[in-house]
Every structure is written in structure tokens, then in C-alpha cells.
Design an enzyme around this catalytic site. Structure first.
Site, PDB file in Angstrom:
ATOM      1  CB  VAL A 179      -0.976   0.021   1.194  1.00  0.00           C
ATOM      2  CG1 VAL A 179      -1.933  -1.158   1.125  1.00  0.00           C
ATOM      3  CG2 VAL A 179      -0.239   0.051   2.530  1.00  0.00           C
ATOM      4  CE  LYS A 233      -3.643   2.237  13.176  1.00  0.00           C
ATOM      5  NZ  LYS A 233      -4.329   1.652  11.993  1.00  0.00           N
ATOM      6  CE1 TYR A 247      -0.505   1.082  15.082  1.00  0.00           C
ATOM      7  CE2 TYR A 247      -1.376   1.942  17.143  1.00  0.00           C
ATOM      8  CZ  TYR A 247      -1.493   1.113  16.049  1.00  0.00           C
ATOM      9  OH  TYR A 247      -2.606   0.321  15.889  1.00  0.00           O
TER      10      TYR A 247
END
Length: 255
Positions: free
Chosen positions: A64, A163, A159
């Protein structure tokens, strides 16, 4: 009648864990599933499991982070499978390192996590956007409890940032695409037992205990716990839901 009949659903990172469970759930509800994963063999295994259970699935390898490959994949799916009406952006990685380590490791974590968890969501969504607008489709992004909070254990700022970004992207896209009939929502998993965190769980039981002690339901989640919300957000049951995040965290954020 199955909830997702006549839909074609693309699920990224569907070779294992949450993505595999969602792909299977979509297939059980009648969708034809396109299983995408950077690991071609893992993707093929998921698709075979779906077909063996009586469902419909094809699998393809996709990184991706490679924008041109995402665009090519969208064309390939359109030509070989059909018009996509559901996209679940699940592909992601997690590393529990902070900012105070060796500079090279900190930078590598940032670049890798943002590239997959945030840029990857953009790349795949942008590639399939034409099909989703044409079908008045549904986008389901996988966020996290870290879309809101930084955990009570040492954890990666990269991270957490990724998010938070997924949730912001979800809301912005919902606002922009609503006029086209496209609904965009997210799911916020809590501590879910997956192959992604298997080694961490085995090596650091105290870390697991911190999560569980802070979870009112008193147990870790399983990939199957994410399936119901993913089906809900992809189906007509959520026809007036957009720009939202469904938390699946065992109550973690309540205390």
C-alpha cells in the site's frame, strides 16, 4: 438475506489477523471479496479459506505504500472482478518504540509507520475513489484507541500520530464525499490478539496485564470482535452513519 449481497469488497492487509477476519465476515454476508496483502501467499490463503467455506474471493499482492501500484490494482480489480462498493483500509504495522532511542531507529519507525498506516490509507482510497463514488460506496478505516489517547505504556509516537491521522482523514473524507452518497467511517480496536503483536505478547506479559487491567471487559479482543462492526459500517444498517468511529476496545476509553 445476507447484508452485503451484490457488493464487491476490497480489504487491505487481509492476509492475517483483523483483515482476514473482516474479509471472511464480508464473504459470509454475501460480498465478493478482494483480498489484498503485501504477502501474496497469505492473501491467497485467506481467499482459499473463503472459497472453501462457500464464499467468493480473489487475492492479489499489494504494497500500500506504492502509490502507482495502488492505482494499477484498482484498474486490475475493475477489469477482472468488477465495480468496488466497499473498501476496508486495514493494512498497518505497530512498533512500540519511543522518541529517545537511537536516531536512525526512531526515524525509520516514523517513516515506515506513516508510510503504511497513513499514506497507505490515502493511496488505496485515492486509487479506488472513482469506483466508490460511482457505486455510492462505503469506506471503513481501521483506526485505534490511539486515535484518541496515548497508551499508559511506552508506545510509538509514530503509531499514535498515524492513527490520529486515520481518524482525521475519515472525518474529512466523510464531509467531502457525503454529497456523492459515499459513507466513510472508522473502527477503533483496543488490544486485539493478532499475529502482529504475538511476539510482544509472548515476551512481555506485564504489558498485556496493563492493557487488561485497564479494560472493563477484562479480556483482550479477538479479530472476530471487529467483524460485526465492520459489517455494520459496510451495510445498509448504517445508512445514516458517516464520519464516525466505532470503538471496539472492551471499554478501555471509559476509565
Amino acid at each position: 438475506m445476507p447484508l452485503l449481497s451484490n457488493h464487491i469488497a476490497v480489504v487491505t492487509g487481509a492476509g492475517s489477523g483483523i483483515g482476514r477476519a473482516i474479509a471472511g465476515g464480508y464473504a459470509r454476508e454475501g460480498a465478493r471479496v478482494v483480498v489484498l496483502d503485501i504477502n501474496q501467499q497469505a492473501a491467497a490463503t485467506t481467499a482459499k479459506e473463503i472459497r472453501d467455506a462457500g464464499g467468493k474471493a480473489e487475492s492479489f499482492a499489494l504494497d500500500v505504500t506504492r502509490r502507482d501500484d495502488c492505482i494499477a490494482m484498482a484498474k486490475q480489480v475493475a477489469d477482472k472482478v468488477g465495480p468496488v462498493s466497499i473498501l476496508c483500509n486495514n493494512a498497518g504495522i505497530a512498533r512500540r518504540n519511543g522518541m529517545l532511542g537511537a536516531a536512525e531507529a526512531v526515524i525509520n519507525d516514523w517513516e515506515d509507520i506513516i508510510a503504511i498506516n497513513l499514506n497507505g490509507v490515502f493511496n488505496v482510497t485515492h486509487a479506488f475513489l472513482g469506483a466508490l463514488r460511482a457505486s455510492k460506496g462505503r469506506i471503513v478505516n481501521i483506526g485505534s484507541i490511539q486515535s484518541f489517547v496515548h497508551l499508559r505504556t511506552p508506545s510509538s509516537p509514530a503509531y499514535t500520530a498515524s492513527k490520529h491521522g486515520v481518524l482525521g482523514f475519515t472525518k474529512a473524507l466523510a464531509a467531502e464525499l457525503g454529497k456523492d452518497g459515499v459513507r466513510v467511517n472508522a473502527i477503533g480496536p483496543g488490544f486485539i490478539e493478532t499475529p502482529l503483536n504475538e511476539k510482544v505478547r509472548a515476551a512481555n506479559p506485564d504489558l498485556v496485564k496493563v492493557f487488561i487491567d485497564h479494560t472493563p471487559l477484562g479480556r483482550p479482543g479477538k479479530p472476530e470482535d471487529i467483524v460485526g462492526p465492520a459489517i455494520f459500517l459496510a451495510s445498509d444498517m448504517s445508512a445514516y452513519v458517516s464520519g464516525s468511529i466505532v470503538m471496539v476496545d472492551g471499554g478501555y476509553r471509559t476509565i
